[in-house]
Scaffold this motif. Sequence first.
Motif, PDB file in Angstrom:
ATOM      1  N   CYS A  96     -35.381  46.176 105.125  1.00 27.13           N
ATOM      2  CA  CYS A  96     -35.314  44.924 105.519  1.00 27.13           C
ATOM      3  C   CYS A  96     -37.343  44.957 104.989  1.00 27.13           C
ATOM      4  N   LYS A  99     -39.246  43.039 108.572  1.00 28.88           N
ATOM      5  CA  LYS A  99     -39.139  41.994 108.952  1.00 28.88           C
ATOM      6  C   LYS A  99     -38.433  42.088 109.730  1.00 28.88           C
ATOM      7  N   GLY A 100     -37.125  43.474 109.992  1.00 25.22           N
ATOM      8  CA  GLY A 100     -36.647  43.689 111.136  1.00 25.22           C
ATOM      9  C   GLY A 100     -36.927  44.662 112.326  1.00 25.22           C
ATOM     10  N   ALA A 317     -45.587  38.181 102.837  1.00 26.77           N
ATOM     11  CA  ALA A 317     -43.959  38.270 103.236  1.00 26.77           C
ATOM     12  C   ALA A 317     -42.917  36.993 104.196  1.00 26.77           C
ATOM     13  N   ALA A 318     -43.895  37.495 105.284  1.00 23.93           N
ATOM     14  CA  ALA A 318     -43.866  36.763 106.521  1.00 23.93           C
ATOM     15  C   ALA A 318     -43.384  35.623 106.347  1.00 23.93           C
ATOM     16  N   PHE A 319     -43.279  34.679 105.236  1.00 27.22           N
ATOM     17  CA  PHE A 319     -42.953  33.622 105.184  1.00 27.22           C
ATOM     18  C   PHE A 319     -42.093  33.268 104.259  1.00 27.22           C
ATOM     19  N   GLU A 320     -41.544  34.465 103.977  1.00 25.12           N
ATOM     20  CA  GLU A 320     -39.973  34.203 102.621  1.00 25.12           C
ATOM     21  C   GLU A 320     -38.224  34.837 103.480  1.00 25.12           C
ATOM     22  N   HIS A 321     -37.810  34.865 102.749  1.00 26.29           N
ATOM     23  CA  HIS A 321     -36.534  34.927 103.838  1.00 26.29           C
ATOM     24  C   HIS A 321     -35.821  34.529 104.504  1.00 26.29           C
ATOM     25  N   MET A 322     -36.254  32.964 105.036  1.00 26.97           N
ATOM     26  CA  MET A 322     -36.011  31.602 106.094  1.00 26.97           C
ATOM     27  C   MET A 322     -34.738  31.460 105.647  1.00 26.97           C
TER      28      MET A 322
ATOM     29  N   ARG B 100     -30.452  36.476 108.146  1.00 26.83           N
ATOM     30  CA  ARG B 100     -31.093  36.621 107.012  1.00 26.83           C
ATOM     31  C   ARG B 100     -32.233  37.398 106.511  1.00 26.83           C
ATOM     32  N   TYR B 101     -33.580  36.592 107.726  1.00 23.37           N
ATOM     33  CA  TYR B 101     -34.632  36.731 107.839  1.00 23.37           C
ATOM     34  C   TYR B 101     -34.814  38.329 108.031  1.00 23.37           C
ATOM     35  N   MET B 102     -34.300  38.459 109.306  1.00 26.86           N
ATOM     36  CA  MET B 102     -34.696  39.369 109.619  1.00 26.86           C
ATOM     37  C   MET B 102     -33.981  40.979 109.050  1.00 26.86           C
ATOM     38  N   LEU B 103     -32.612  40.623 107.794  1.00 28.03           N
ATOM     39  CA  LEU B 103     -32.583  41.745 106.917  1.00 28.03           C
ATOM     40  C   LEU B 103     -33.225  41.933 105.575  1.00 28.03           C
ATOM     41  N   GLY B 104     -34.062  40.711 105.842  1.00 28.71           N
ATOM     42  CA  GLY B 104     -35.345  41.006 104.410  1.00 28.71           C
ATOM     43  C   GLY B 104     -34.293  40.132 103.630  1.00 28.71           C
TER      44      GLY B 104
END
Lengths: 324, 328
Positions: A96, A99-100, A317-322, B100-104
């Motif tokens: 992930c 992030k997870g 990368a903390a600001f991606e994927h929201m 979605r965020y947690m799963l990158g």
Amino acid sequence: MSPREITSEKLLQMYGRMFRIRQVEERLATVQAAGELPGPVHLYIGEEAIAVGVCAHLSDQDWICSTHRGHGHFLAKSDEIQKMVAEVYGRATGVCGGKGGSMHVADVSKGILGANGIVGGGIALAAGAALSAQTRGTRNVAVVFFGDGAANQGVLFEALNIAALWRLPLILVCENNGYSEFSPTASVTSGEIWNRATPFGVPGRPVDGNDVREVWAAAGEAIERARSGGGATLLEMRTYRLRGHVEAEKSFLSRSYRSDAEVEQRREREPLRLAMAALQGAGVTADAIAKVEEKERAAVRAAFEYAAESPWPAPGAAFEHMFA
Amino acid sequence: MAKKRMVQAINEAITEEMERDGSIIVLGEDVHISPVGDTRGLIERFGAARVRNTPISESVMSGMAVGAAATGSRVICHLFYGNFIYTGFDAIANQAAKLRYMLGGQVKLPILYMAMIGGGRSVAAQHSDSMHPMLMNLGGIKIVMPASPGDAKGLVKAALRDDNPVFLLQAAGRGGELGEVPDGDYTIPLGKAEEKRVGDDVTVVAIGSMVKPALKACDELAARGISVSLIDPRTVVPMDYDAILASVARTGRLVVVDEARKSCSAASEIAATVAERGFHLLKAPIGRVAVEDVAMPYSPVLEKAVIPDAARIVDAVLKIAVSRGVAQ
């Protein structure tokens, strides 16, 4: 389906996967104690037969949702040991992207919607995956692993009701490991968990969750029923959590909640020991078993080296994927 | 182009999109009967496999929407009254907003959650909240709040093509008013505000149900010689701050109108952002017209005392306009 139908080859394969999970979890315990992990880990030691026995029946197009104790489910369905361990290390190469972490390991390409940090959080997700599979006319199924603690969340009953009404291809696998965090299951759970399906007209049954052959057989039957339109099943896998709720729990608990003698006694029927005995009973040679173990040990060792040497994520990368 | 009610416009948008995209499914309580009217006729047209009448079980529904969306369906999850978002909130806050965020980035979550919000119909506190600020604070969720039937159609169609969880919050209190609805494939990009009235003296930003009283306030203010630039953001996530700031750059004055409770309202967020990014543009303090921090009462007299109306908006505008001598 009967446990007797398992070939010695299949049994050895499942043993190897259980052994892999055990290796990963034991190493995680070690590196956690050494302060090498950024966050907490909830280990699956003692429960490996469940994830392996169930996932042995699933394809990449079948979905699983799991729990905060989810490394075992991931490793039972995906071969990406390196990416999973790197995720627990919080590295850029993690599955992930860091992030997870431990509670959210997921490999969507292999049908793993993820571990889940909310107790019972996977139940509705799996029901949705089952609905999606059904609506699109596939023969795929969704399996949710959840603990005895989650059996006390209201969403289980909502899911049983809707799964029964719509005959969803859903398999509810309760891993009753004897403890709901730090409370003995019987002190917070009334009646029998498997029997909670009965009023909804959903078949439920208790299974020896430490014997991979029993798990394999019970799961195989439930999954086949789901694939052929027969609807949901609740399996209560009876097992035992050999480690604590979370590693390093002794550092913050003011007193123990179970005796060492109890844990030692339960170790006699732990799943790897039972599987080993079954392999020997099936005539599999010690040499063949040792070969599998050595291969797994090497793969796990390599995964930990890979993770420890992997780079941290770039802060951006903390600001991606929201959003997609 | 024909005149339609908002529920008809939403129904038309859903029907057209379900026709266009076979992966869209509908989950919700009584969606077969559709007491609201927005899902009427769908089950007859698309069948019970795609249009699922659910038990009153928001916890599992809101989570099933996430599971189904992550595995290849597009999901409309009808939650009826906005306050029922609270009963389904775990999966909304912990799964939909974060998975979605947690799963990158491994999953897309194309979900349209629908609910009616706001007061004005004497249904009391548990059926009248405006909870968009709470949803705004989750991150990971888009929120559309149409104020007219035409916008509703365009926004719903765009939301059903978006790959993220989107909330459609429909103002319950607006009744059966008619509005022009473009025929066919009409979409409005999410995050694009509309300047409903062009003016130079004061900027009024009105959200969702508040657009209607704001329009009335514009007329009254025009009669007093004050021209208002009325901005309807249409979506509060994403928020079109560029449009708001461009208007404030002209007027130097801002009043924000919101049916949420004032503390941490969308009005508060807009006011804070304009103060942060456009302090140099302001000639007067920013005004907020919102619900005081009380629950919505039942009696129409009490409800009227709580929900912002044109008179309160006029007062708020006059307060900052008069103080700088714009009004005669």
